[in-house]
Design an enzyme around this catalytic site. Structure first.
Site, PDB file in Angstrom:
ATOM      1  N   CYS A 190       0.809  -1.349   0.016  1.00 24.92           N
ATOM      2  CA  CYS A 190      -0.119   0.050   0.061  1.00 24.92           C
ATOM      3  C   CYS A 190       0.906   1.359   0.059  1.00 24.92           C
ATOM      4  O   CYS A 190       2.107   1.135   0.417  1.00 24.92           O
ATOM      5  CB  CYS A 190      -0.680  -0.059   1.007  1.00 24.92           C
ATOM      6  SG  CYS A 190      -2.012  -1.588   1.267  1.00 24.92           S
ATOM      7  N   GLY A 222       0.005   0.168  -5.062  1.00 27.35           N
ATOM      8  CA  GLY A 222      -1.295  -0.606  -4.751  1.00 27.35           C
ATOM      9  C   GLY A 222      -2.230  -0.269  -5.908  1.00 27.35           C
ATOM     10  O   GLY A 222      -2.551   1.018  -6.292  1.00 27.35           O
ATOM     11  N   ASN A 271      -0.245   1.257   5.938  1.00 30.88           N
ATOM     12  CA  ASN A 271       0.532   0.422   4.911  1.00 30.88           C
ATOM     13  C   ASN A 271       1.388  -0.436   5.942  1.00 30.88           C
ATOM     14  O   ASN A 271       2.094  -0.255   6.688  1.00 30.88           O
ATOM     15  CB  ASN A 271       1.564   1.383   4.310  1.00 30.88           C
ATOM     16  CG  ASN A 271       2.681   0.704   3.466  1.00 30.88           C
ATOM     17  OD1 ASN A 271       3.694   1.192   3.054  1.00 30.88           O
ATOM     18  ND2 ASN A 271       2.578  -0.478   3.249  1.00 30.88           N
ATOM     19  N   GLY A 272       0.995  -1.884   5.803  1.00 34.09           N
ATOM     20  CA  GLY A 272       1.847  -2.839   6.359  1.00 34.09           C
ATOM     21  C   GLY A 272       0.818  -3.933   6.938  1.00 34.09           C
ATOM     22  O   GLY A 272      -0.279  -3.914   6.444  1.00 34.09           O
ATOM     23  N   TYR A 294      13.108  -4.006  -4.978  1.00 35.81           N
ATOM     24  CA  TYR A 294      12.010  -4.418  -5.583  1.00 35.81           C
ATOM     25  C   TYR A 294      10.780  -3.245  -5.674  1.00 35.81           C
ATOM     26  O   TYR A 294      10.672  -2.684  -6.644  1.00 35.81           O
ATOM     27  CB  TYR A 294      11.580  -5.702  -5.759  1.00 35.81           C
ATOM     28  CG  TYR A 294      10.298  -6.029  -6.418  1.00 35.81           C
ATOM     29  CD1 TYR A 294      10.320  -6.153  -7.645  1.00 35.81           C
ATOM     30  CD2 TYR A 294       8.922  -5.947  -6.001  1.00 35.81           C
ATOM     31  CE1 TYR A 294       9.025  -6.252  -8.607  1.00 35.81           C
ATOM     32  CE2 TYR A 294       7.777  -6.103  -6.600  1.00 35.81           C
ATOM     33  CZ  TYR A 294       7.711  -6.234  -7.937  1.00 35.81           C
ATOM     34  OH  TYR A 294       6.586  -6.459  -8.802  1.00 35.81           O
TER      35      TYR A 294
END
Ligand code: SF4
Length: 494
Positions: A23, A49, A123-124, A262
Site C-alpha cells: 500500500c 497498490g 501500509n503494513g 524491488y
C-alpha cells in the site's frame, strides 16, 4: 460526513507472477488544495497498490471522503476532487495483504470516534490481528471490514483520553508493521511502527506539511524532503504546527530491505539512501560475485533494470534493452481465438532478434518468486536465437514468506523454498543461475546488517507471528464480489 464511492469489477494483477506491492499512504495539512495534492501524491505512489484508492479531507468542521476500486485516475475526476474541499487530507492506494479485494476494504477507513469522524490509512500488516479481533468480537465489537487496520480504531475506542492518547494505547497492543496516516476534521497524524518496516517521509510545500510513503510523491507535489518519520514516532499536524511524540520503548530497526531491491520507485530516497544508486550497487556486487563471459547484459523491463546497469558498468559488458515492453497494454486484454504460442508473454514483452541471435546473454532480475513468468521469458529469449542465457538475481533466494506487508505469505508460493539453485536453473531453462549473497546485498545499501528485516531470506522473523496467520484470516462470513448475500466466500479463503 459525506461519503461517495464507486465499485468496479476486480482487475487482474498487472504483473502476473511478480510479488505485488502492498500500500501507499499520503497526508497533507495546511494547503488550500489538499485533495488535489493528495491525488497527485497517490498518482506517484500508484506502483504500491492498484486495487483501490481513496481520499478523505477535512475543513476544520466536516470530513468528506471518496473511495473506489481501480487506479487513481479511474477513481477520481476533476468534479469529484471539487467535492472534497478542505485544507487537510489523507489518501491511500491499496493492494490487499490482509482482507480481500472489495470496496468495504478500500482505505482510508472512516469511522465515528466519540462523536467525531476519524479516517485511517495503513501500509503494513498486523501480525497479532486475529488474536486481537477474536478478543474484541467476544467483548461485543462489530467489525465492518476484513482488514487488520480496523482493529486499530476498535482498540482506540476502548481507551479513555484524547485522540493521541487513544492511538498510543492502541498501537502499544498491536504487533507487526505499520506506517499510518489518520485524519479528523482538524488534525492529521502520521505514525510508524517501532521497527520502521515500511518507509514514511516528511516534507513541506509552501509551509504545508506533507507525509508520504516515498519521496517520489513529495517530488511530484513539489514538497521539499524534510526527514523520515522515525521508527516509533508519532507526528501530529494541526493549527499549532508539528508535534513529534516517541511513546514506545526504542528497539533496533528492521527496515524492509526488499523495498530497495524491488518495491520502491528508483527515484525515491528510502532510509537515507537513493534507491536508484542502491540498485546499481547491487548490480556491481553481482558482477564481483558472478563474473561471467558473455556478449551483453540485459534486464526484462521493468525489473532489474538498474541492477543490470550496475552489472554492465562494473563488468565492462555492453548493456542492451533486448526485450521491448509494450507500454500501452492494459491490465486485461482479449485472448486470441486460436492458439498463439506464448501470446500472453509476447503481448507485453517482445525480444529483439537482431540483438539476441547467436549471443551469450546475461539477464539481471530483482527476484524470482514462483518462477513461472521467468521461465516463459527465458524461453522467449532462446526462441529469439540467444545462444546461452544466464540469469543473475540481485538478492538471495526467497525461501520464506513475508508477514510484514508483502504478498508472498506462504512457502508454497516460493520456488526457492522447494528447490535447490541447480533445480531452479533447470526448471527455468538456464545455462547459469546466480544469486547475490546476503552480505553483498546488505553492503550495497551502505547501512548495517542489524538495520534490516531479512526474514524472507533467512527465516529469522524480528516480530513474532500468530501460528495460523494468513492474509484472509477474517473472511469466514464475507461475500466475495458478485456473490449473493449470505454465501460465504470460501473460494477465497486460503
Ligand atoms: S520478510 Fe522480506 S519482504 Fe517482508 S518485510 Fe522482511 S525483508 Fe521485507
Amino acid at each position: 460526513m459525506i461519503i461517495t464511492a464507486n465499485q468496479k469489477p476486480q482487475t487482474e494483477n498487472p504483473a502476473p507472477g511478480r510479488p505485488r506491492e502492498h500500500c501507499g499512504i499520503f497526508g497533507i495539512y495546511g494547503h488550500p488544495e489538499a485533495a488535489r495534492l493528495t491525488y497527485f501524491g497517490l498518482y506517484a505512489l500508484q506502483h504500491r497498490g492498484q486495487e483501490s484508492c481513496g481520499i478523505v479531507t477535512g475543513d476544520g468542521c466536516r470530513v468528506r471522503q471518496h473511495r473506489g476500486m481501480g487506479l487513481v485516475p479511474e477513481v477520481f475526476s476533476q468534479p469529484l476532487l471539487e467535492q472534497l474541499p478542505g485544507h487537510l487530507a489523507i489518501g491511500h492506494v491499496r493492494y490487499s495483504t490482509t482482507g480481500s479485494t472489495m470496496l468495504i476494504n478500500a482505505q482510508p477507513f472512516v469511522v465515528q470516534h466519540r462523536g467525531h469522524m476519524l479516517a485511517i490509512g495503513h501500509n503494513g500488516t498486523l501480525t497479532n490481528a486475529r488474536e486481537i479481533r477474536s478478543r474484541l468480537e467476544e467483548a461485543g465489537s462489530i467489525f465492518q471490514s476484513t482488514m487488520d487496520t480496523e482493529i486499530i480504531v476498535h482498540l482506540m475506542a476502548r481507551h479513555q483520553g484524547d485522540l493521541l492518547e487513544s492511538l498510543i494505547a492502541a498501537l502499544k497492543e498491536v504487533r507487526g508493521s505499520y506506517s499510518l496516516v489518520l485524519l479528523t476534521a482538524d488534525q492529521v497524524i502520521a505514525a510508524r511502527d517501532p521497527r520502521g518496516f515500511r518507509p514514511l517521509s516528511l516534507g513541506q510545500v509552501n509551509g504545508s506539511w506533507v507525509v508520504a510513503s516515498e519521496t517520489c510523491a513529495l517530488d511530484l507535489v513539489q514538497a521539499d524532503f524534510w526527514r523520515d518519520v522515525e521508527p516509533g514516532e508519532i507526528i501530529v499536524l494541526d493549527a499549532h504546527g508539528l508535534h513529534s511524540h516517541k511513546p514506545f520503548e526504542p528497539v533496533a530497526p528492521n527496515f524492509c530491505i526488499f523495498e530497495y531491491i524491488y518495491f520502491a520507485r528508483p527515484d525515491s530516497h528510502l532510509f537515507g539512501q537513493s534507491v536508484y544508486l542502491v540498485r546499481k550497487r547491487l548490480g556491481a556486487a553481482l558482477a564481483r560475485e558472478h563474473p561471467l563471459k558473455a556478449d551483453l547484459v540485459m534486464p526484462f523491463p521493468d525489473s532489474g533494470t538498474y541492477a543490470a546497469l550496475g552489472y554492465a558498468a562494473a563488468s565492462g559488458l555492453p548493456f542492451e534493452m533486448a526485450v521491448i515492453r509494450n507500454h500501452y497494454v492494459g491490465r486485461t486484454f482479449i485472448q486470441p481465438s486460436q492458439v498463439m504460442r506464448d501470446f500472453s508473454v509476447k503481448v507485453k514483452l517482445n525480444p529483439v532478434r537482431e540483438i539476441l541471435k547467436g549471443k551469450r546473454v546475461v539477464v539481471v532480475e530483482d527476484s524470482i518468486i514462483r518462477g513461472t513468468t521467468t521461465r516463459s521469458r527465458i524461453k522467449a529469449l532462446r526462441d529469439a536465437g540467444a545462444k546461452e542465457v544466464s540469469l543473475l538475481v540481485s538478492c538471495p533466494p526467497h525461501r520464506f514468506p513475508c508477514f510484514y506487508g508483502i504478498d508472498f505469505s506462504s512457502k508454497g508460493e516460493l520456488i526457492a523454498s522447494q528447490q535447490e539453485v541447480n533445480q531452479i536453473r533447470d526448471f527455468l531453462g538456464l545455462d547459469y543461475l546466480g544469486y547475490l549473497s546476503t552480505e553483498a546485498m546488505v553492503e550495497a545499501t551502505h547501512l548495517d546488517n542489524q538495520d534490516f528485516c531479512l526474514a524472507c531470506f533467512s527465516g529469522n522473523y524480528p516480530v513474532p507471528l500468530e501460528s495460523d496467520f494468513s492474509k484472509l484470516c477474517f473472511e469466514e462470513d464475507i461475500c466475495a464480489p458478485g456473490q449473493p448475500e449470505g454465501i460465504p466466500a470460501t473460494c477465497e479463503r486460503k
